[in-house]
Design an enzyme around this catalytic site. Structure first.
Site, mmCIF file in Angstrom:
data_model
loop_
_atom_site.group_PDB
_atom_site.id
_atom_site.type_symbol
_atom_site.label_atom_id
_atom_site.label_comp_id
_atom_site.label_asym_id
_atom_site.label_seq_id
_atom_site.Cartn_x
_atom_site.Cartn_y
_atom_site.Cartn_z
ATOM 1 N N CYS A 132 -53.160 -24.480 77.934
ATOM 2 C CA CYS A 132 -54.079 -23.772 79.123
ATOM 3 C C CYS A 132 -54.256 -22.404 78.881
ATOM 4 O O CYS A 132 -54.884 -21.985 78.148
ATOM 5 C CB CYS A 132 -53.396 -24.200 80.424
ATOM 6 S SG CYS A 132 -54.177 -23.911 81.951
ATOM 7 N N HIS A 145 -52.756 -29.903 80.028
ATOM 8 C CA HIS A 145 -51.503 -29.906 79.928
ATOM 9 C C HIS A 145 -50.805 -31.157 79.456
ATOM 10 O O HIS A 145 -50.369 -32.358 80.084
ATOM 11 C CB HIS A 145 -50.958 -29.712 81.347
ATOM 12 C CG HIS A 145 -51.042 -28.400 82.004
ATOM 13 N ND1 HIS A 145 -50.156 -27.297 81.516
ATOM 14 C CD2 HIS A 145 -52.023 -27.805 82.495
ATOM 15 C CE1 HIS A 145 -50.772 -26.209 82.200
ATOM 16 N NE2 HIS A 145 -51.743 -26.423 82.626
ATOM 17 N N GLU A 199 -48.029 -31.897 78.076
ATOM 18 C CA GLU A 199 -46.573 -32.042 78.353
ATOM 19 C C GLU A 199 -46.445 -32.990 79.469
ATOM 20 O O GLU A 199 -45.358 -33.672 79.662
ATOM 21 C CB GLU A 199 -45.725 -30.867 78.659
ATOM 22 C CG GLU A 199 -46.298 -30.079 79.808
ATOM 23 C CD GLU A 199 -47.447 -28.997 79.837
ATOM 24 O OE1 GLU A 199 -47.581 -28.108 80.789
ATOM 25 O OE2 GLU A 199 -48.481 -29.212 78.608
#
Length: 542
Positions: free
Chosen positions: A380, A514, A516
């Site tokens: 990001c 993102h 993750e």
């Protein structure tokens, strides 16, 4: 019909209700049951989207674009079930719904009160949409006795009476502190916490007791006697070396057996724990170690990067190595040479963030990684700063910046005012509300063939979760690509850059989304698995 498990916490906050709820969900799932986890948060914010990460930790984002509590990340990682916007609600959302109804006249002139209107709204949230699930686990945020949590406690008390018999079980998580001067564990804090809960009309079926050492049998009997709980239902919850050891530990202590017994489900199917045992084996038997520098701005509270931390550990699990994290405040690099901090690490990760503070330090980290050929992962904001670095130092755009930091003559990164979501055009303005106005949730991206990231995914079409308000300006794309920076992934309409990379670098990848948020211990995200693999390779030369 779904059965309900309500998880409350007492004595102190931060005992780990989220992990406990997720681990119990994983154990029930391992027995073949269909499980849903939900979080009831007592704060007045409508959602955590406008809250500082240093106060509340990370904001977890679901596929359907909800900004939620970080515990939903634990739920997803432990069960593999993707959460939705209906799995988390706050007092703020509850009151907003009620006030909207009152303004419309839905209450037909009634005086709107906490009981029954607020509690009914909570009960409706808890019980709706649970068709097809065997168990619904509801974690109540905060600590018993907090004034803001009382409407939630009252609502689940009412549900305990209203649901069919053997359809609701209450699990209370408490702390049993060790007093060095006395040389013993003390039961009194748990007794007081249970007494507080009982005064509100809830009698816990199970006590899950956090402690830093084995709880002796006399203390267990004492808790059973004074808290009016079966002795077998006093479950010790000892500190674990890894959160992924918790399901195994709780199973050995009999938590899942006791929950099922409280529902009258005996005998119960035995759990299949193989995948948790394999995860635990890989964690505790690493074949090497790598050090990853996380150059961020919220390093004072590690929960601000909770999903990121876990995803890196998942990358370690995939490569059977231990991942050591070196936390570096990005502002340091605005005053000092990054070399002493970064020359010994095996990978550099610059995570998401908001605002100008620390941005120049992140740019320096990206520059170091590019020039020294150290594996770099920009997520990001970390991707945006890598692009700004390339614009300044490769493309000659000396004043390259982001409009997030103020007016600039070279807006390499700028505010998005509109984008496509599904078949609809989303629009935002710079003067609009901050809450819930970002590009949120899952969006598709198209990856170019013969790029590193397409090879990592094994596909040219992906879907990933976003949470941002600014984008790399596609008008600079050609100039940057002429300098060697490849825009390897774009939005399906070709307007929004999604991924960047350097083909001549061992591993330099930036992503606007993102990744993750979608990583699991038993299914590590391919980008994190690949990043840690590159770090392992780097460790051979450092």
């Amino acid at each position: 019909m779904a059965r309900y498990v309500f998880i409350t916490g007492g004595v102190v906050s931060s005992l780990g209700k989220g992990i406990a709820s997720a681990a119990l969900g994983a154990l029930l799932q391992a027995r073949g049951y269909r499980v849903r986890l939900r979080k009831l948060d007592p704060y007045l914010n409508v959602d955590p989207g406008t809250m500082s990460p240093t106060q509340h930790g990370e904001v977890f984002v679901t596929d359907d674009g909800a900004e939620t509590d970080l515990d939903l990340g634990h739920y997803e990682r432990f069960t593999g079930r993707s959460a939705t916007k209906t799995d988390n609600i706050t007092t703020g959302r509850i009151y907003k719904n009620i006030i909207d109804k009152e303004r419309r006249g839905d209450y037909l002139g009634a005086t709107v009160q906490v009981i029954p209107h607020v509690t009914n709204e909570i009960k409706n949230f808890v019980t709706e949409g649970n068709e097809g699930y065997d168990f619904v686990l509801c974690e109540i945020g905060g600590t018993v006795g907090d004034i803001e949590a009382m409407p939630f406690i009252e609502a689940i008390r009412q549900l305990g009476n209203e649901l069919p018999r053997n359809s609701a079980v209450f699990v209370h998580l408490t702390l049993m502190p060790y007093i060095p001067a006395a040389g013993e564990l003390k039961t009194k804090p748990t007794q007081h916490s249970v007494k507080e809960l009982q005064a509100m009309g809830i009698h816990p079926n199970i006590l899950l007791v956090r402690a830093d050492r084995e709880i002796p049998e006399p203390e267990r009997r004492k808790l059973s006697l004074f808290c009016n709980v079966r002795e077998s239902a006093v479950i010790q919850a000892l500190d674990a070396a890894s959160i992924y050891d918790v399901p195994i530990a709780y199973h050995k202590e009999g938590l899942d057996d006791e929950v099922l017994a409280a529902f009258g489900i005996e005998p119960a199917p035995q759990p299949r724990m193989e995948r948790w045992e394999e995860v635990s084996r890989r964690i505790h038997n690493p074949e090497g170690e790598v050090t990853i520098a996380i150059v961020g701005k919220y390093t004072g509270l590690k929960d601000a990067y909770k999903s990121l931390i876990e995803a890196l550990y998942h990358g370690g699990i995939a490569n059977q190595v231990k991942v050591k994290l070196d936390w570096i405040e990005s502002e340091i690099f605005e005053k000092e040479d990054p070399s002493p901090y970064l020359e010994k690490v095996h990978g550099i990760l610059v995570p998401g963030g908001f605002g100008e503070r620390g941005s120049e330090g992140k740019i320096q980290a990206a520059k170091f990684a590019r020039e020294r050929k150290v594996p770099y992962f920009g997520i990001c904001f970390g991707m945006q700063m890598a692009v700004v670095e390339a614009a300044r130092n490769l493309a000659g755009v000396e004043k390259a910046s982001s409009t997030e930091f103020g007016k600039t003559s070279e807006p390499v990164v700028g505010l998005m005012t509109e984008w496509v979501k599904g078949n609809e055009l989303e629009k935002r303005s710079a003067s609009g509300d901050l809450g819930g106005t970002m590009r949120l949730g899952a969006y598709r991206a198209v990856l170019h063939k013969d790029t590193k990231i397409a090879d990592i995914y094994g596909s040219t079409e992906i879907s990933e979760r976003h949470r941002h308000r600014y984008e790399v300006n596609v008008d600079y794309k050609e100039r940057l690509e002429n300098c060697g920076l490849v825009f390897s992934g774009m939005s399906p309409d070709g307007v929004l850059p999604e991924t960047i990379e350097y083909p001549d670098h061992p591993w330099f990848v930036g992503v606007q989304y993102h990744p993750e948020l979608k990583s699991r211990p038993f299914e590590p995200h391919p980008l994190f698995a690949s990043f840690i693999e590159a770090a392992v390779e780097q460790s051979r030369f450092v």
